[in-house]
Design an enzyme around this catalytic site. Sequence first.
Site, mmCIF file in Angstrom:
data_model
loop_
_atom_site.group_PDB
_atom_site.id
_atom_site.type_symbol
_atom_site.label_atom_id
_atom_site.label_comp_id
_atom_site.label_asym_id
_atom_site.label_seq_id
_atom_site.Cartn_x
_atom_site.Cartn_y
_atom_site.Cartn_z
ATOM 1 N N ILE A 192 0.821 -1.216 0.000
ATOM 2 C CA ILE A 192 0.000 0.000 0.000
ATOM 3 C C ILE A 192 0.851 1.261 0.000
ATOM 4 O O ILE A 192 0.306 2.365 0.081
ATOM 5 C CB ILE A 192 -0.973 0.025 1.193
ATOM 6 C CG1 ILE A 192 -0.217 -0.055 2.515
ATOM 7 C CG2 ILE A 192 -2.001 -1.075 1.088
ATOM 8 C CD1 ILE A 192 -1.126 0.163 3.707
ATOM 9 N N THR B 30 6.854 1.705 2.076
ATOM 10 C CA THR B 30 8.264 2.010 1.819
ATOM 11 C C THR B 30 8.419 3.370 1.154
ATOM 12 O O THR B 30 9.289 4.160 1.532
ATOM 13 C CB THR B 30 8.895 0.913 0.947
ATOM 14 O OG1 THR B 30 8.825 -0.342 1.641
ATOM 15 C CG2 THR B 30 10.359 1.223 0.646
ATOM 16 N N LYS C 20 14.467 -1.372 9.421
ATOM 17 C CA LYS C 20 13.549 -2.409 8.943
ATOM 18 C C LYS C 20 13.766 -3.622 9.834
ATOM 19 O O LYS C 20 14.755 -4.352 9.679
ATOM 20 C CB LYS C 20 13.832 -2.748 7.474
ATOM 21 C CG LYS C 20 12.892 -3.776 6.877
ATOM 22 C CD LYS C 20 11.524 -3.185 6.582
ATOM 23 C CE LYS C 20 10.626 -4.195 5.856
ATOM 24 N NZ LYS C 20 9.305 -3.619 5.517
ATOM 25 N N ASP D 162 13.843 -3.169 1.257
ATOM 26 C CA ASP D 162 13.115 -1.912 1.414
ATOM 27 C C ASP D 162 14.026 -0.762 1.824
ATOM 28 O O ASP D 162 13.857 0.369 1.354
ATOM 29 C CB ASP D 162 11.995 -2.081 2.444
ATOM 30 C CG ASP D 162 10.874 -2.970 1.936
ATOM 31 O OD1 ASP D 162 10.785 -3.186 0.711
ATOM 32 O OD2 ASP D 162 10.086 -3.459 2.763
ATOM 33 N N GLU E 249 10.054 0.917 9.750
ATOM 34 C CA GLU E 249 9.053 0.432 8.806
ATOM 35 C C GLU E 249 8.669 -1.005 9.117
ATOM 36 O O GLU E 249 9.506 -1.906 9.123
ATOM 37 C CB GLU E 249 9.566 0.518 7.365
ATOM 38 C CG GLU E 249 8.484 0.130 6.366
ATOM 39 C CD GLU E 249 8.999 -0.065 4.955
ATOM 40 O OE1 GLU E 249 8.292 -0.717 4.163
ATOM 41 O OE2 GLU E 249 10.098 0.411 4.642
ATOM 42 N N GLY E 250 7.396 -1.223 9.355
ATOM 43 C CA GLY E 250 6.906 -2.560 9.657
ATOM 44 C C GLY E 250 6.768 -3.428 8.427
ATOM 45 O O GLY E 250 7.139 -3.043 7.307
ATOM 46 N N GLY F 22 -0.975 6.079 0.835
ATOM 47 C CA GLY F 22 0.295 5.636 0.282
ATOM 48 C C GLY F 22 0.386 5.634 -1.228
ATOM 49 O O GLY F 22 1.493 5.595 -1.774
ATOM 50 N N GLU G 8 0.463 8.119 -6.817
ATOM 51 C CA GLU G 8 0.724 6.803 -7.396
ATOM 52 C C GLU G 8 1.962 6.872 -8.299
ATOM 53 O O GLU G 8 2.132 7.811 -9.076
ATOM 54 C CB GLU G 8 -0.493 6.388 -8.207
ATOM 55 C CG GLU G 8 -0.456 5.022 -8.810
ATOM 56 C CD GLU G 8 -1.750 4.746 -9.570
ATOM 57 O OE1 GLU G 8 -2.426 3.771 -9.265
ATOM 58 O OE2 GLU G 8 -2.089 5.559 -10.459
#
Length: 229
Positions: free
Chosen positions: A13, A16, A37, A50, A109-110, A170, A201
């Site tokens: 989504i 990153t 990360k 990422d 960042e998960g 995102g 986007e």
Amino acid sequence: MSVLFVSGTGTEIGKTVTTAAIAAAAIAAGRSVAVLKPAQTGVAAGEAGDVADVERLAGRVTTVELARYPEPLAPGTAALRAGLPPVRPHEIAEAVAKLDASHDLVLVEGAGGLLVRFDADGNTLADAARLAQAPVLVVVQAGLGTLNTTALTALALRTHGLDCPGVVVGSWPSEPDLASRCNLEDLPDAAGAPLLGVIPEGSGTLPPDAFRAAAPGWLSPTLSGSRRP
């Protein structure tokens, strides 16, 4: 905020790219940035993950990856299948504290959504954020269904006693449909927190210089940007 966890309402989504945009805006504002990360999945040894994407887009950031698992699965499952140790919440919190001591901003960042499991005990990014005493930014989708997943994530954050400074869309489509346009107004109510950014986007495919120049305009002043409601 000196530490900010970046989670989402699901996978793919824009977490990153959002993390990279926040890092780029902070750097442009003169802040030093580290990106952590905790668990990279679905990437083989030697391949760019990422944090490499964040560094490519944002520029001079310190990047740290605690663990890497080759299969594109939840971190706990990927670790088990690979026969590798999982990442524990206290390890994440300790890494955050170390980076926080030498940087103005630490972004964590998960993997996937907030409650994706990191180990067999059921620990999640929420548990790590609670140990680190850090807020959690939520990256959300633009279109139909996002209000429900956003509200559920916000409820989970409150249940874990975590603060949510806001949400970021995102990946905002170039031609948004009716649902997306309405969601832009309704997301703050669903999240119980303000809308702090809208990432166009395809932003991750921009040349790095163009990405860094545009990033502050996508984000609110809370995230070192210049975007106004």
